[in-house]
Scaffold this active site. Structure first.
Site, short mmCIF file in Angstrom:
data_model
loop_
_atom_site.label_atom_id
_atom_site.label_comp_id
_atom_site.label_asym_id
_atom_site.label_seq_id
_atom_site.Cartn_x
_atom_site.Cartn_y
_atom_site.Cartn_z
N HIS B 92 5.14 -9.24 0.92
CA HIS B 92 4.20 -8.23 1.42
C HIS B 92 4.04 -7.11 0.39
O HIS B 92 2.93 -6.71 0.06
CB HIS B 92 4.72 -7.66 2.75
CG HIS B 92 3.99 -6.44 3.23
ND1 HIS B 92 2.73 -6.49 3.78
CD2 HIS B 92 4.34 -5.12 3.21
CE1 HIS B 92 2.34 -5.26 4.10
NE2 HIS B 92 3.30 -4.40 3.76
N ASP B 122 -22.27 -2.97 -20.31
CA ASP B 122 -21.19 -3.83 -19.81
C ASP B 122 -19.88 -3.25 -20.33
O ASP B 122 -19.86 -2.19 -20.96
CB ASP B 122 -21.37 -5.28 -20.30
CG ASP B 122 -20.66 -6.28 -19.39
OD1 ASP B 122 -19.48 -6.04 -19.06
OD2 ASP B 122 -21.28 -7.28 -18.99
N TRP B 162 10.71 -5.99 -3.13
CA TRP B 162 9.76 -6.00 -4.24
C TRP B 162 10.35 -5.32 -5.48
O TRP B 162 9.77 -5.40 -6.55
CB TRP B 162 8.44 -5.34 -3.85
CG TRP B 162 8.43 -3.85 -3.99
CD1 TRP B 162 8.81 -2.95 -3.05
CD2 TRP B 162 8.03 -3.09 -5.13
NE1 TRP B 162 8.68 -1.69 -3.53
CE2 TRP B 162 8.20 -1.74 -4.81
CE3 TRP B 162 7.53 -3.42 -6.40
CZ2 TRP B 162 7.91 -0.72 -5.70
CZ3 TRP B 162 7.25 -2.39 -7.28
CH2 TRP B 162 7.44 -1.06 -6.93
N SER B 192 -2.50 -9.36 -17.41
CA SER B 192 -3.86 -9.16 -16.92
C SER B 192 -4.22 -7.68 -16.88
O SER B 192 -5.28 -7.27 -17.36
CB SER B 192 -3.98 -9.78 -15.52
OG SER B 192 -5.02 -9.19 -14.80
N SER B 193 -3.31 -6.87 -16.33
CA SER B 193 -3.61 -5.44 -16.20
C SER B 193 -3.65 -4.75 -17.55
O SER B 193 -4.45 -3.84 -17.77
CB SER B 193 -2.58 -4.76 -15.31
OG SER B 193 -2.72 -5.21 -13.99
N HIS B 276 7.48 4.05 -10.59
CA HIS B 276 6.92 5.30 -10.08
C HIS B 276 5.51 5.56 -10.60
O HIS B 276 4.62 5.85 -9.81
CB HIS B 276 7.82 6.51 -10.29
CG HIS B 276 7.32 7.63 -9.45
ND1 HIS B 276 7.46 7.63 -8.08
CD2 HIS B 276 6.57 8.69 -9.74
CE1 HIS B 276 6.84 8.66 -7.58
NE2 HIS B 276 6.28 9.33 -8.56
N GLU B 278 3.52 3.42 -11.26
CA GLU B 278 2.71 2.42 -10.57
C GLU B 278 2.07 2.98 -9.29
O GLU B 278 0.92 2.68 -8.98
CB GLU B 278 3.57 1.19 -10.25
CG GLU B 278 2.92 0.16 -9.35
CD GLU B 278 1.77 -0.57 -10.01
OE1 GLU B 278 1.71 -0.57 -11.25
OE2 GLU B 278 0.95 -1.14 -9.28
N TYR B 280 1.09 5.93 -8.83
CA TYR B 280 -0.06 6.74 -9.24
C TYR B 280 -1.17 5.87 -9.77
O TYR B 280 -2.35 6.20 -9.64
CB TYR B 280 0.37 7.79 -10.26
CG TYR B 280 1.31 8.79 -9.64
CD1 TYR B 280 0.81 9.71 -8.72
CD2 TYR B 280 2.66 8.76 -9.87
CE1 TYR B 280 1.66 10.58 -8.08
CE2 TYR B 280 3.52 9.63 -9.25
CZ TYR B 280 3.01 10.54 -8.34
OH TYR B 280 3.85 11.39 -7.70
N SER B 291 -13.30 11.82 -4.74
CA SER B 291 -14.06 12.92 -5.35
C SER B 291 -15.55 12.63 -5.33
O SER B 291 -16.37 13.49 -5.00
CB SER B 291 -13.59 13.14 -6.79
OG SER B 291 -12.23 13.49 -6.82
N HIS B 325 14.08 9.64 -9.18
CA HIS B 325 14.19 10.11 -7.80
C HIS B 325 14.23 8.94 -6.81
O HIS B 325 14.46 9.15 -5.63
CB HIS B 325 13.08 11.12 -7.43
CG HIS B 325 11.71 10.56 -7.45
ND1 HIS B 325 10.61 11.30 -7.81
CD2 HIS B 325 11.23 9.35 -7.16
CE1 HIS B 325 9.53 10.55 -7.73
NE2 HIS B 325 9.89 9.37 -7.35
N HIS B 326 14.00 7.73 -7.31
CA HIS B 326 14.20 6.55 -6.46
C HIS B 326 15.66 6.12 -6.46
O HIS B 326 16.01 5.18 -5.79
CB HIS B 326 13.35 5.39 -6.96
CG HIS B 326 11.88 5.65 -6.87
ND1 HIS B 326 11.12 5.30 -5.78
CD2 HIS B 326 11.02 6.24 -7.72
CE1 HIS B 326 9.86 5.66 -5.96
NE2 HIS B 326 9.77 6.23 -7.14
N THR B 351 -1.39 17.77 -7.27
CA THR B 351 -1.88 17.08 -6.08
C THR B 351 -2.51 18.08 -5.13
O THR B 351 -3.57 17.82 -4.54
CB THR B 351 -0.74 16.32 -5.39
OG1 THR B 351 -0.01 15.59 -6.38
CG2 THR B 351 -1.28 15.35 -4.37
N LYS B 354 -5.93 18.99 -6.16
CA LYS B 354 -6.94 18.00 -5.77
C LYS B 354 -7.32 18.16 -4.30
O LYS B 354 -8.50 18.20 -3.94
CB LYS B 354 -6.43 16.58 -6.03
CG LYS B 354 -6.14 16.32 -7.49
CD LYS B 354 -6.32 14.88 -7.87
CE LYS B 354 -7.74 14.42 -7.85
NZ LYS B 354 -8.53 14.85 -8.98
N ARG B 473 15.92 0.27 6.40
CA ARG B 473 14.82 -0.68 6.24
C ARG B 473 15.38 -2.04 5.83
O ARG B 473 16.56 -2.19 5.57
CB ARG B 473 13.83 -0.16 5.20
CG ARG B 473 14.40 -0.01 3.83
CD ARG B 473 13.51 0.83 2.92
NE ARG B 473 12.46 0.02 2.31
CZ ARG B 473 12.00 0.24 1.07
NH1 ARG B 473 12.46 1.22 0.33
NH2 ARG B 473 11.05 -0.51 0.57
#
Lengths: 197, 553
Positions: B92, B122, B162, B192-193, B276, B278, B280, B291, B325-326, B351, B354, B473
């Site tokens: 998931h 293009d 994950w 790919s990315s 982390h 990721e 963002y 926006s 922080h994880h 943040t 924004k 969890r």
């Protein structure tokens, strides 16, 4: 009207090439991070890494701390391994030698390498090893027993460190792991070891 | 064919060839959106399985599922079911990040609208674009295969979460090939990315229309630029991280094995150095979309345009230096915890810029509450909720209590499952008329919104209480004390499921009714270049480059 030539733009291939180089650099950095971090820890004592190879004898300090000794052996190494004393009191700046008793319990020659650390982590910077069996691979013949020394002192500089103020006890911990040259060696080793039980 | 060779790269292939060999940014974008929708639906079905299981204490449905899906032996069904639950949470997470959010937001909307918004015909490297997509497709296939090959001894699939921490993911915990499939899937998705990111950066730097300076680019393009740089910065680290895991598993290296001088913590540092940023990478394109939409439907330029652009840049920079922080519970020094706590909380500043700028854009605007705007406001609400719990979790002292608990689950689902997904839906309903040429039913789009908005809040808000109550969890079962809020949480899935059905129906209805949208269905507020083209845009747009003069944002 005056159609100015578009601002001198780099060719897309150039930009892409620069980005590929940056990507490769990050990939290289991810592999270099472990040795870099290890070198950083060895140089600064960060994360409970005892310091080694410090030049010069220390000047005697004032505080007396307890140093505990902890010894562990990984499951796949048939050794008995224990310190001669569980703990000692030690004045900072005083050089001390402590012996660890080690014995190979099996009928074959085995070799191991000790990993080591001190807790609490901030004590690592002040725990200086002059000599240690853990600096090299160790080999023991069948049922051979030995005593190995570790020579160390506590750097008196810890008395000036705020983070060390509440620390009265430092634990030096070793874990011996079997030397594994490659998976091939490991699997053949276990294949031999199994029939013997 | 003879005539089309004359046309060279500018022919217009039809049918299968059009999509299989596509070098057209719009077609590839469409493929990405379809792939992301498939990944998202599979990921949703997995979460439906989890929530059904957790509705009541005890283990009810997964043993049967394991027998049905993986052919588990009935005598082993209970253990296989527990393993399958872990496989579900793992897949998931992987699907929703790599095969739903990233393909749709970056590959889909990014490919579709970055070239158009900067006035380019293009992408800079159209063939690279095609490779990027099909690598991702291969990656998805590998990820799904991993569920059906051996992972943990006697079990199918990889169930270590994950984050793939060793020793769960090393030979100790998962000796079977399932984890190898996952690693190779990550390699392909990463490649790919990275190729896609190189393409985006080159396109944005090199192919802007005359007059389209960096400081006139629409904020969605800015968000994609920052995202692409983040991808280039952190995905190679993920690649290195899982490559070391691969060699540890198969070639006898000891990167993460303390027996050979390695350290499992190295994996956590490398993974979160990727992981982390990721989050963002997933949310920044959403910021860009919101926006555009808030500006369009308030009929005002975005408040504080430069502040908005550079807030995204600083979120990208700050997001890259807060990874640990994880990992507050791994035994870091107090000073390291202080730094990571402080640096993490600082992210709340850009943040906040924004959030407040979106509100200021709406303030005094002539707001029309069309479907995309409703989704956008929903995004601002849920993302702010997730941001607030994020500030709570940034505190090392609090986080040690909440670590690996449902409070964390609630937090990151409010930012991603609700935040990123609401931005994604907002973008979908904003650009659907442009991409297809047809207008959807406003009623259905709003029904979709309300069902999902109620649904996800019912699902995830009670999980804050569960987390504060100490529920960990990644378990298939829980003590009876947690039964009430778990039942409430699971019941929210009814609304979520209905909302997905309404979403499908809305798409089908739009294609059946064929209400023509026209070039610009949103009126004067829609000032970006895509609304100057027909809907759908021509196969090749901007044969004559547009010239940007005013401060059109």
């Amino acid at each position: 009207m005056n159609a100015p030539a578009p601002r001198s733009r780099k060719r897309p291939q150039m930009i892409a090439a620069a980005l590929v180089v940056g990507t490769a650099a990050m990939l290289g950095l991810s592999f270099a991070s472990a040795p870099l971090y290890r070198a950083f820890c060895a140089a600064t004592g960060f994360g409970g890494t005892p310091r080694t190879n410090l030049a010069g004898a220390p000047s005697p300090g004032e505080r007396v701390l307890t140093v505990r000794f902890d010894a562990n052996v990984a499951r796949d190494l048939p050794w008995r391994f224990e310190p001669e004393v569980a703990k000692i009191s030690l004045r900072t700046g005083e050089t001390k030698t402590v012996y660890y008793k080690v014995a190979n319990l099996s009928d074959r020659e085995t070799s191991g390498q000790a990993a080591y650390n001190v807790t609490p982590g901030q004590a690592g910077a002040f725990f200086v090893k002059v000599a240690c069996f853990c600096f090299e691979e160790k080999r023991l013949g069948p049922h051979e027993a030995e005593e190995w020394p570790v020579v160390f002192y506590l750097d008196p500089a810890l008395e000036r460190e705020e983070g060390m103020r509440g620390v009265r006890e430092i634990t030096l911990s070793y874990t011996f792991f079997a030397i594994k040259d490659s998976t091939a060696a490991k699997t053949s080793e276990t294949a031999i070891a199994k029939p013997k039980g | 064919m003879a005539s089309s060779t004359m046309a060279g790269a500018h022919d217009h292939p039809r049918g299968l060839r059009r999509f299989l060999f596509s070098t057209n940014h719009k077609d590839i974008g469409t493929l990405y959106i379809i792939l992301g929708s498939i990944g998202g639906v599979i990921g949703f079905l997995l979460s439906l399985g989890m929530r059904l299981e957790l509705a009541y204490p005890g283990v009810q449905i997964f043993p049967g599922l394991a027998e049905a899906l993986q052919g588990a032996d009935p005598s082993m069904a209970l253990d296989a079911g527990k393993n399958l639950y872990n496989v579900f949470i793992t897949v998931h997470g992987v699907l929703m990040i790599f095969f739903m959010a990233m393909p749709i937001l970056i590959g889909g909307f990014g490919n579709w609208f970055v070239p158009i918004m900067i006035g380019a015909p293009d992408m800079a490297f159209p063939r690279l674009n095609n490779i990027s997509f099909w690598l991702l497709f291969a990656s998805l296939v590998l990820a799904v295969i991993s569920m059906f090959v051996e992972g943990a001894p006697g079990m199918k699939g990889f169930g270590g979460g994950w984050t793939f921490y060793p020793p769960l993911s090393s030979n100790t915990g998962s000796p079977g090939p399932a984890m190898d499939f996952v690693i190779l899937a990550l390699h392909l998705a990463g490649a790919s990315s990275i190729l896609g990111a190189i393409n985006f950066i080159t396109t944005i730097f090199n192919m802007r229309a005359p007059g389209m300076t960096l400081h006139k680019m629409p904020l969605f393009v800015w968000s994609m630029l920052v995202t692409a740089f983040l991808l280039l910065l952190v995905l190679p680290v993920l690649a290195g991280c899982v490559t070391m895991l691969l060699t540890d598993r198969n070639f006898g290296t000891m990167f993460y094995d303390p027996a050979g001088g390695g350290d499992p913590l190295l994996f956590q540092h490398l993974l979160w150095f990727f992981g982390h940023p990721e989050v963002y990478i997933v949310i920044l394109p959403g910021f860009g979309i919101i926006s555009q939409i808030v500006s369009t439907f308030s009929k005002k330029p975005v408040f504080g345009y430069l502040g908005m652009a550079y807030a995204m840049v600083s979120i990208g920079v700050l997001g890259s230096i807060v990874w640990a922080h994880h990992m507050y519970t791994v035994g870091m020094s107090l000073n390291a915890q202080r730094y990571f706590t402080l640096a993490t909380m600082v992210i709340a500043v850009p943040t906040g810029i924004k959030i407040f700028s979106w509100i200021a854009t709406m303030w005094g605007g002539s707001i029309s509450f069309r479907a995309p705007m409703v989704w956008a406001i929903g995004f601002i609400f849920v993302f702010t909720m997730g941001g607030i719990t994020g500030v709570v979790l940034a505190n090392a002292s609090a986080d040690k209590q909440f670590h690996e608990g449902y409070y964390v689950v609630a937090h990151f689902h409010y930012t991603l499952s609700l935040g990123a997904v609401f931005a994604l839906y907002a973008g979908f309903y904003y650009w659907f008329p442009k991409m297809t040429g047809y207008m959807y039913s406003e009623t259905l789009a709003k029904a979709n919104f309300w069902l999902l908005f109620i649904g996800v809040n019912v699902v995830f808000f009670p999980q804050h209480f569960l987390g504060l109550g100490g529920m960990p969890r990644r378990y298939i079962d829980y003590p009876d004390a947690y039964a009430l809020w778990n039942l409430v949480s699971s019941s929210g899935m009814i609304f979520v499921t209905l909302s997905l059905i309404v979403w499908f129906y809305a798409i089908i209805e739009a294609f059946m009714k064929k209400r023509l949208a026209g070039a610009n269905p949103w009126g004067v507020g829609a000032t970006t270049l895509e609304w100057t083209l027909s809907s759908p845009p021509p196969f090749h747009q901007f044969q004559v480059l547009p010239r940007i003069t005013g401060a059109s944002r």
